[in-house]
Design a protein around this motif. Structure first.
Motif, PDB file in Angstrom:
ATOM      1  N   HIS A  78       0.860  -1.179   0.000  1.00  0.00           N
ATOM      2  CA  HIS A  78       0.000   0.000   0.000  1.00  0.00           C
ATOM      3  C   HIS A  78       0.898   1.231   0.000  1.00  0.00           C
ATOM      4  O   HIS A  78       2.122   1.116  -0.063  1.00  0.00           O
ATOM      5  CB  HIS A  78      -0.968  -0.009   1.187  1.00  0.00           C
ATOM      6  N   GLU A  79       0.291   2.402   0.063  1.00  0.00           N
ATOM      7  CA  GLU A  79       1.005   3.642  -0.230  1.00  0.00           C
ATOM      8  C   GLU A  79       1.585   4.371   0.975  1.00  0.00           C
ATOM      9  O   GLU A  79       2.241   5.408   0.809  1.00  0.00           O
ATOM     10  CB  GLU A  79       0.085   4.613  -0.989  1.00  0.00           C
ATOM     11  N   THR A  84       6.857   3.006   1.321  1.00  0.00           N
ATOM     12  CA  THR A  84       7.129   3.529  -0.026  1.00  0.00           C
ATOM     13  C   THR A  84       8.202   4.612  -0.089  1.00  0.00           C
ATOM     14  O   THR A  84       8.711   4.908  -1.175  1.00  0.00           O
ATOM     15  CB  THR A  84       5.851   4.136  -0.634  1.00  0.00           C
ATOM     16  N   VAL A 108      -2.292   2.918  -5.494  1.00  0.00           N
ATOM     17  CA  VAL A 108      -0.937   3.111  -4.977  1.00  0.00           C
ATOM     18  C   VAL A 108      -0.064   3.760  -6.046  1.00  0.00           C
ATOM     19  O   VAL A 108       0.728   4.660  -5.752  1.00  0.00           O
ATOM     20  CB  VAL A 108      -0.352   1.776  -4.503  1.00  0.00           C
TER      21      VAL A 108
END
Length: 261
Positions: A78-79, A84, A108
């Motif tokens: 996920h983001e 990330t 994402v």
């Protein structure tokens, strides 16, 4: 193809890592290296391929620690930033290899595009910036990397959709609070399950220890490792002794070998 996959836990900590900046919590002051946790990520290596799941703020340090010279792709769960924020540090791999493949939900990809527009620009990309090859991951649509099938597992981090991934007998889930039964069924028969266990107290978007133990029992993997661990869970050595014999706390730099076919 080689018949073995090596799983390296690059980081097993929650979003702040352990120790937490400025904290005097006893776990943050621990001398046990297993209590020092970088942001959560795992490296999967087989047949000369190296894939990471998530690349958080500690990505550069993790790649240097394990002397990783080749990166075949990044699978994103996920983001959120702790999963990330290290994407800029793919630059050395990009300079040697060219565009780095990434695999993520379209939401994402859109988030990364907004936050790292200089990487994702189609034209007039900033000189010296890395570039990626975008591959959209969709629910119930397995794909193949390095000759192995990758099965996305949809879960929910509070209300946010996240992906876990199954590769052969290895299943990896983090930042999970809930799964639908059809997705849970995809985990059945796993030899190794990795899932988040944040702390003992309940949390709105993560399994706590009791929930993670119940989930591990429901999946029924041969062995389960907990990750995305907060200092509030307690000392590694103490918690480990309380767990069932086939359940363990993962720790940074732990390596596992799993037979693949």
């Amino acid at each position: 193809m080689d018949n073995q996959m090596t799983i390296t836990f690059l980081g097993t900590g929650t979003s702040q890592g352990i120790p937490v900046i400025g904290s005097n919590h006893p776990v943050c002051l621990s001398d046990d290296p297993r209590d020092k946790r970088l942001r959560v990520s795992v490296l999967l290596s087989w047949d000369g391929f190296n894939f990471v799941i998530d690349c958080g703020p500690d990505f550069r340090q993790q790649m240097l620690t394990h002397n990783i010279k080749k990166l075949d792709g990044i699978l994103f769960t996920h983001e959120h930033a702790d999963h990330t924020a290290g994407i800029d540090d793919i630059r050395p791999f990009f300079f040697r290899q060219g565009d780095i493949p990434i695999y993520a939900h379209e939401r994402v990809v859109s988030s990364l595009n907004r936050r790292f527009d200089y990487i994702f620009a189609d034209e007039n990309r900033y000189p010296g910036a890395p570039a990626v090859q975008v591959n959209e991951v969709r629910k119930d649509e397995p794909f193949v990397l390095g000759g192995l099938q990758i099965t996305p597992i949809e879960a929910f981090h509070n209300r946010l959709q996240v992906f876990g991934y199954r590769v052969g007998g290895f299943s990896y889930l983090t930042d999970v609070k809930r799964l639908e039964d059809d997705q849970l069924q995809k985990l059945k028969g796993s030899e190794v399950l990795v899932v988040n266990a944040l702390r003992e107290e309940p949390h709105h978007s993560h399994f706590n220890l009791v929930e993670a133990l119940e989930f591990a029992e429901e999946v029924g993997a041969d062995i389960t490792y907990f990750t995305h661990i907060s200092h509030l869970l307690g000392f590694h050595e103490v918690v480990e002794k309380k767990l069932p014999k086939n359940v363990h706390l993962a720790y940074d730099n732990l390596k596992l070998n799993l037979e693949i076919t």
